[in-house]
Design an enzyme around this catalytic site. Structure first.
Site, PDB file in Angstrom:
ATOM      1  CG  ASN A  25      -1.675   1.175   1.552  1.00  0.00           C
ATOM      2  OD1 ASN A  25      -1.369   2.256   1.056  1.00  0.00           O
ATOM      3  ND2 ASN A  25      -2.682   1.032   2.391  1.00  0.00           N
ATOM      4  CG  LEU A  26       2.223   2.321  -3.899  1.00  0.00           C
ATOM      5  CD1 LEU A  26       2.324   2.952  -5.274  1.00  0.00           C
ATOM      6  CD2 LEU A  26       3.431   1.427  -3.636  1.00  0.00           C
ATOM      7  CB  SER A  28       0.341   2.312   4.235  1.00  0.00           C
ATOM      8  OG  SER A  28       1.091   1.608   5.173  1.00  0.00           O
ATOM      9  CG  ASN A 110     -10.600  -3.534   3.473  1.00  0.00           C
ATOM     10  OD1 ASN A 110     -10.100  -2.451   3.725  1.00  0.00           O
ATOM     11  ND2 ASN A 110     -10.555  -4.082   2.275  1.00  0.00           N
ATOM     12  CD  GLU A 174      -7.111  -7.843   2.866  1.00  0.00           C
ATOM     13  OE1 GLU A 174      -7.247  -6.636   3.068  1.00  0.00           O
ATOM     14  OE2 GLU A 174      -6.274  -8.535   3.495  1.00  0.00           O
ATOM     15  NE  ARG A 210      -3.358  -5.906   1.385  1.00  0.00           N
ATOM     16  CZ  ARG A 210      -3.643  -4.866   2.149  1.00  0.00           C
ATOM     17  NH1 ARG A 210      -4.668  -4.900   2.965  1.00  0.00           N
ATOM     18  NH2 ARG A 210      -2.924  -3.769   2.080  1.00  0.00           N
ATOM     19  CG  HIS A 246      -8.067  -3.850  -1.048  1.00  0.00           C
ATOM     20  ND1 HIS A 246      -8.020  -2.953  -0.009  1.00  0.00           N
ATOM     21  CD2 HIS A 246      -7.835  -5.067  -0.496  1.00  0.00           C
ATOM     22  CE1 HIS A 246      -7.763  -3.586   1.123  1.00  0.00           C
ATOM     23  NE2 HIS A 246      -7.637  -4.869   0.854  1.00  0.00           N
ATOM     24  CG  ASN A 361      -2.603   4.760   7.261  1.00  0.00           C
ATOM     25  OD1 ASN A 361      -1.447   4.472   6.931  1.00  0.00           O
ATOM     26  ND2 ASN A 361      -2.988   4.828   8.520  1.00  0.00           N
ATOM     27  CB  CYS A 367     -11.260   2.576   1.883  1.00  0.00           C
ATOM     28  SG  CYS A 367     -10.154   2.215   0.543  1.00  0.00           S
TER      29      CYS A 367
HETATM   30  O1  SUG Z   1      -5.407  -2.501   4.368  1.00  0.00           O
HETATM   31  N1  SUG Z   1      -4.295   0.665   5.308  1.00  0.00           N
HETATM   32  C1  SUG Z   1      -5.353  -0.160   4.773  1.00  0.00           C
HETATM   33  C2  SUG Z   1      -6.135   0.592   3.748  1.00  0.00           C
HETATM   34  C3  SUG Z   1      -7.374  -0.149   3.345  1.00  0.00           C
HETATM   35  C4  SUG Z   1      -8.055   0.478   2.204  1.00  0.00           C
HETATM   36  N2  SUG Z   1      -9.230  -0.225   1.887  1.00  0.00           N
HETATM   37  C5  SUG Z   1      -9.732  -0.439   0.630  1.00  0.00           C
HETATM   38  N3  SUG Z   1      -9.011  -0.266  -0.438  1.00  0.00           N
HETATM   39  N4  SUG Z   1     -10.929  -0.890   0.525  1.00  0.00           N
HETATM   40  C6  SUG Z   1      -4.791  -1.457   4.197  1.00  0.00           C
HETATM   41  O2  SUG Z   1      -3.737  -1.406   3.569  1.00  0.00           O
HETATM   42  C7  SUG Z   1      -2.485   1.217   6.775  1.00  0.00           C
HETATM   43  C8  SUG Z   1      -2.022   0.930   8.164  1.00  0.00           C
HETATM   44  C9  SUG Z   1      -0.732   1.562   8.571  1.00  0.00           C
HETATM   45  O3  SUG Z   1       0.140   1.692   7.732  1.00  0.00           O
HETATM   46  O4  SUG Z   1      -0.614   1.880   9.749  1.00  0.00           O
HETATM   47  C10 SUG Z   1      -3.597   0.314   6.369  1.00  0.00           C
HETATM   48  O5  SUG Z   1      -3.823  -0.703   6.994  1.00  0.00           O
END
Ligand code: SUG
Length: 445
Positions: A25-26, A28, A110, A174, A210, A246, A361, A367
């Protein structure tokens, strides 16, 4: 029967922070260690909910989870008093301590996969809480999420809330982030599109896929879906490698319209054919495909164009795309949005919302919400206290203002006071949302 779509948004949690826990997750990764603003994040979420509720859309709320989650740390062998467990985890296993503090349950897309009763053989609304087994910090959500769903949909005659799938990598799930329902209107039989990133035989990529084929097959079975009206589609491994962890980072659908990036799927033609076949006799699907030339995958992921909510706005013929503010700041995406609404297609308007705390994040407007289609009977028996009206908005805003910290710096995450602060807040929330006095683990101890 007439049915409406209710968006259940996850409340941003008290420990919302940027710990960089989500490999692949870029956003994050990019924001690791930055200062978070939990109060601002929670209010941004509430403002989005209120705006939609004021427009006449149905809006629900899902509660945050207990964080830090000490059972995770105890499970890893830390013992003693609560503050000893927490402090010792920080000293000896900081990554685990960070995982125990994640507020990731806020991304309600999710939380679960949802099949409306119009699609299921037993005419019940089915929800399967996601096991989120790929990421450690998210693997602690499923059990509590199932509890939230049972509170929101307590009637077991009309609702079936399923526990998360087994916590094995072959069952990685997910939730609705990899699921799209297309239909003519919410209350009639639809087509459910399940998108997966890998099957058991695929080798793991650099960034994790995932969602597995086994997980979506299992959910479709448990939800008693008609095999004629479901489609399984494989995500393009190249978009996972580019940061689309996702499917909802590259695709969104509503009613009969599928809005997606041309590179979203491993075999686009097959997916389109399969959807057409599954929809035969029900409705004519409309495909709005965005070319790489118009919006590159890089810009799509940066701006989160496809992580928009696509909604049927009261008294409007065409769908409204509720996009993150970031789309306006990405020139190619803004140009595309202008072209989209000028065209005669199914999307007539784009609105931009500020959910920046979540975006940092990797969580856009889509989301933050779990879509649940409810018919009139189901709406009457769901938990009314979890549906947003002016009164609940006022109560939740004041609850956030009372309990949330303005900022969390990395060093603040070590503060054992987070344990008692969180509990005080969540205990009070259980009263606001009518969740009972044994909803959270700490209340049951
Ligand atoms: O699972 N971020 C979530 C973002 C979820 C986004 N949801 C959808 N695309 N539906 C994930 O990657 C970041 C947590 C951190 O880095 O502390 C985080 O969990």
């Amino acid at each position: 029967m007439k049915a409406v779509e209710v968006n259940y948004d996850g409340l941003v949690g008290l420990t919302h922070n940027y710990a960089g826990l989500s490999h692949g997750n870029l956003a994050s990764a990019k924001n690791t260690g930055n200062v978070s603003k939990p109060k601002q994040g929670a209010l941004q979420g509430l403002i989005k909910m209120k705006w939609l509720a004021d427009a006449g859309l149905m809006q629900g709320v899902l509660p945050p989870h207990e964080r830090p989650f000490l059972p995770l740390l105890r499970g890893a062998g830390f013992s003693g008093s609560e503050s000893q467990v927490f402090e010792s985890a920080w000293k000896n296993a900081p990554d685990l301590a960070r995982a125990s503090l994640s507020s990731a349950a806020m991304w309600a897309a999710n939380a679960a996969t949802v099949s409306p009763s119009a699609d299921t053989k037993d005419n019940r609304l089915h929800l399967t809480a996601a096991n989120l087994s790929t990421m450690l910090h998210r693997s602690i959500e499923g059990e509590q999420t199932a509890k939230s769903l049972q509170k929101a949909f307590p009637d077991t005659v009309g609702f079936a809330v399923h526990q998360p799938l087994p916590a094995h990598t072959d069952f990685a799930d997910e939730g609705a982030a990899n699921h799209v329902r297309l239909c003519n209107d919410h209350g009639s039989q639809g087509v459910e599109l399940f998108v997966y990133g890998r099957d058991q035989n695929d080798i793991q990529l650099e960034f994790p896929a995932r969602q597995t084929l086994l997980s979506v097959q299992s959910i479709a079975r448990a939800h008693q879906l008609n095999p004629k009206h479901i489609v399984f589609a494989k995500q393009n491994p190249a978009v996972i490698a580019a940061g689309a962890f996702h499917n909802d980072v590259v695709c969104v659908g509503a009613l009969n319209c599928l809005f997606f990036h041309e590179q979203a799927f491993a075999d686009k033609k097959q997916v389109i054919n399969d959807i057409q076949k599954a929809a035969d006799g029900l409705f004519d699907p409309v495909f709005v495909e965005v070319s790489q030339e118009d919006v590159s995958i890089k810009d799509a992921i940066k701006s989160y164009l496809f992580n928009s909510m696509l909604v049927q706005w009261p008294n409007e013929d065409r769908l409204v795309l509720i996009a993150p503010e970031e789309c306006r700041k990405t020139p190619a995406v803004l140009r595309y949005c202008e072209k989209l609404i000028a065209s005669n297609g199914p999307i007539g308007r784009v609105e931009y919302v500020n959910v920046r705390q979540s975006m940092r994040n990797g969580g856009g407007p889509a989301c933050l919400r779990l879509r649940v289609v409810l018919n009139e009977d189901e709406l009457a028996v769901c938990n009314q206290k979890m549906l947003l009206d002016d009164d609940l908005f006022e109560q939740l805003s004041s609850w956030v203002n009372t309990h949330y910290r303005d900022e969390l710096h990395d060093k603040d995450l070590r503060d054992p006071a987070l344990i008692s602060e969180g509990r005080l807040a969540l205990d009070s929330l259980t009263k606001i949302l009518d969740l009972g006095s044994d909803f959270y683990q700490f209340q049951r101890n």
